[in-house]
Design an enzyme around this catalytic site. Structure first.
Site, PDB file in Angstrom:
ATOM      1  N   SER A   1       0.864  -1.187   0.000  1.00 36.54           N
ATOM      2  CA  SER A   1       0.000   0.000   0.000  1.00 36.54           C
ATOM      3  C   SER A   1       0.898   1.234   0.000  1.00 36.54           C
ATOM      4  O   SER A   1       2.127   1.115   0.029  1.00 36.54           O
ATOM      5  CB  SER A   1      -0.887   0.009   1.237  1.00 36.54           C
ATOM      6  OG  SER A   1      -0.083   0.276   2.369  1.00 36.54           O
ATOM      7  N   LYS A   2       0.260   2.386   0.025  1.00 31.31           N
ATOM      8  CA  LYS A   2       1.009   3.637  -0.030  1.00 31.31           C
ATOM      9  C   LYS A   2       2.053   3.728   1.083  1.00 31.31           C
ATOM     10  O   LYS A   2       3.074   4.398   0.937  1.00 31.31           O
ATOM     11  CB  LYS A   2       0.048   4.814   0.088  1.00 31.31           C
ATOM     12  CG  LYS A   2      -0.603   5.133  -1.230  1.00 31.31           C
ATOM     13  CD  LYS A   2      -1.256   6.489  -1.187  1.00 31.31           C
ATOM     14  CE  LYS A   2      -2.042   6.714  -2.464  1.00 31.31           C
ATOM     15  NZ  LYS A   2      -3.349   7.295  -2.234  1.00 31.31           N
ATOM     16  N   ARG A   3       1.744   3.052   2.168  1.00 31.40           N
ATOM     17  CA  ARG A   3       2.670   3.026   3.305  1.00 31.40           C
ATOM     18  C   ARG A   3       4.083   2.582   2.863  1.00 31.40           C
ATOM     19  O   ARG A   3       5.080   2.974   3.436  1.00 31.40           O
ATOM     20  CB  ARG A   3       2.098   2.012   4.290  1.00 31.40           C
ATOM     21  CG  ARG A   3       2.548   2.087   5.660  1.00 31.40           C
ATOM     22  CD  ARG A   3       1.540   1.375   6.581  1.00 31.40           C
ATOM     23  NE  ARG A   3       0.553   0.565   5.880  1.00 31.40           N
ATOM     24  CZ  ARG A   3       0.527  -0.761   5.892  1.00 31.40           C
ATOM     25  NH1 ARG A   3       1.452  -1.420   6.533  1.00 31.40           N
ATOM     26  NH2 ARG A   3      -0.429  -1.426   5.278  1.00 31.40           N
TER      27      ARG A   3
END
Ligand code: GLU
Length: 472
Positions: A239-241
């Site tokens: 994910s963007k994380r």
């Protein structure tokens, strides 16, 4: 049999790395078999689907070079066809109207849970022949077989067997007549003649339901290939994380599509210990059977390494063109400075992405705002005034405008003042770039041009003078 594969994104966001890898695997399968690759936009969820997402998905596919032979087909344009197939299933006794209200379904679920069973529809209207209740708009449910099991040989996961007792009667049309997701996929895969369904393994649970509907429609199911998901290095779903996950973000960040494609193909697939695959290579060597059935872990360093590799093997003209685009994104027109071809020659070894190259090239095209204080404090001192002034004047008069000649000039001034080259080189660097990091002085000054270099040297000389006044 012609192999026909498809990529079927839902346009509810950008194309992320996982989706791009699925698309790539599907594309490779079509290409290596001389087959067809179909693009289908699954946009029936009108609340979440946007034209903007469609545009960025198509743009990303284009950037990655995943060309399609048919489509893009839009599910929203096929509503009439779905309605027709719902009708067919109703007429043939494979589907029925269900009049359960939401409250009734909730109660059903609760009761099943209380019995320690999986919450599932109890088939109340499956064989209903009575008078339908008033005031309820029915849904249409598929009559899932009650006995036996569904099994299929997944190309990646191996044999999958699900008992029909675990599947309830899926809603295929909502009260307003709109078809549901699992149903539209089936109709499309059937109509488009899809022979191989390559998709993320988050859809594995849908497959037995889809197979049952396909069978009811008198069709043989395609071959399924469920590709495992991509995880971040912390073991959680990518994910963007974990950094950029949108394909076009990599374009913006200055990655070459060849590097991204090469990275994606190796994510979960290997061929001996080979790392570098040209497009032809991939088409020749890729095999779904060799795709790992467990999740892959995203490694941004490896992507960067591949990018560097592809940059070093790209033509200078190609890189120069891309560099110009990245400079333009920073508001820099190449007309205001050196030929990007020359810049690439100097910066290729110093940048891992084209965005980084554009960042480093800025100094050749624009004046710096202010001196880096630390660098100026250390290097712009009164002792350097005389050699810097001589260098400045001789640079102004230099006829042979080449990096090597500029370097020779610097050496000659250093010698004249009995200085080590670095003792004058670093102050000159700070003077012309404002900071302490740049390619060699000869190359830096050559690329930024005489005017900008002289302006920087004058600015530095003034700075030293002013500082000296402040202290006297
Ligand atoms: N539209 C689905 C998605 O974006 C893919 C469905 C499929 O490939 O069958 O996840």
């Amino acid at each position: 049999m012609t192999v026909i594969t498809r990529f079927a994104p839902s346009p509810t966001g950008y194309l992320h790395l996982g989706g791009a890898r699925t698309a790539l695997f599907s594309w490779l399968l079509a290409r290596q078999n001389g087959g067809k690759f179909v693009l289908r936009i699954e946009d029936t969820d009108r609340d979440r689907s946007t034209q903007e997402s469609v545009d960025v998905i198509l743009q990303a596919m284009g950037w990655l070079g995943l060309d399609w032979d048919e489509g893009p087909f839009y599910q929203t344009q096929r509503m009439e066809r779905y309605r027709q197939v719902v009708r067919q299933l109703l007429d043939e006794g494979h589907a029925y109207y269900c009049y359960c209200s939401r409250e009734e379904l909730d109660r059903m679920r609760e009761a099943a849970k209380a019995r320690g069973e999986k919450p599932k529809y109890n088939g109340k209207y499956r064989d209903f022949a009575g008078e339908p209740p008033e005031g309820i708009k029915p849904v249409v449910r598929f009559k899932n077989p009650l006995q036996g099991s569904v099994s299929f040989e997944d190309q990646v996961k191996g044999r999958v067997v699900i008992h029909n007792s675990e599947l309830d009667d899926l809603i295929i049309a909502r009260p307003d007549g709109t078809p549901t997701y699992n149903f539209t996929v089936v109709v499309d895969d059937l109509d488009m003649g899809i022979t191989h369904v390559v998709r993320g393994d988050d859809h594995l649970n849908n497959t037995p339901r889809q197979i049952n509907i396909l069978r009811a429609l008198g069709s043989r199911p395609p071959i399924y290939c469920h590709v495992p998901m991509i995880l971040g290095n912390d073991g959680r779903r990518l994910s963007k994380r974990h950094g950029a996950v949108s394909v076009m973000q990599y374009a913006d960040d200055g990655y070459l599509p060849e590097a991204v494609v090469n990275y994606l193909v190796r994510l979960g697939w290997s061929y001996g210990d080979e790392e570098i695959f040209s497009r032809q290579d991939m088409v020749k060597k890729f095999s779904l059977a060799a795709v790992n059935s467990s999740a892959s872990v995203f490694n941004p360093e490896k992507l960067l390494w591949l990018n560097r590799h592809y940059m070093q093997h790209a033509s200078t003209e190609n890189l120069a063109g891309q560099l110009a685009k990245h400079l333009a994104l920073k508001g820099i027109a190449v007309g205001q400075g050196p030929d990007p071809v020359d810049v690439v020659g100097v910066l290729l070894e110093r940048a891992q992405t084209l965005a980084e190259m554009a960042e480093k090239a800025g100094m050749f095209y624009t004046d710096y705002d202010a001196f880096d204080e630390k660098a100026a404090g250390k290097n712009l001192r009164p002792a350097i005034t005389a050699p810097m002034r001589v260098f400045r004047d001789r640079l102004e008069a230099l006829e042979d405008w080449r990096a090597a000649a500029i370097h020779a000039l610097l050496e000659s001034v250093a010698e004249q003042f009995e200085l080590k080259i670095g003792k004058i080189g670093q102050p000159v660097r700070v003077a012309v770039t404002g900071g302490s990091v740049s390619p060699s002085i000869g190359e830096t000054i050559y690329l930024m041009g005489r005017q900008r270099a002289l302006a920087g040297l004058d600015r530095a000389l003034k700075y030293i003078e002013k500082k000296a006044e402040e202290f006297s």
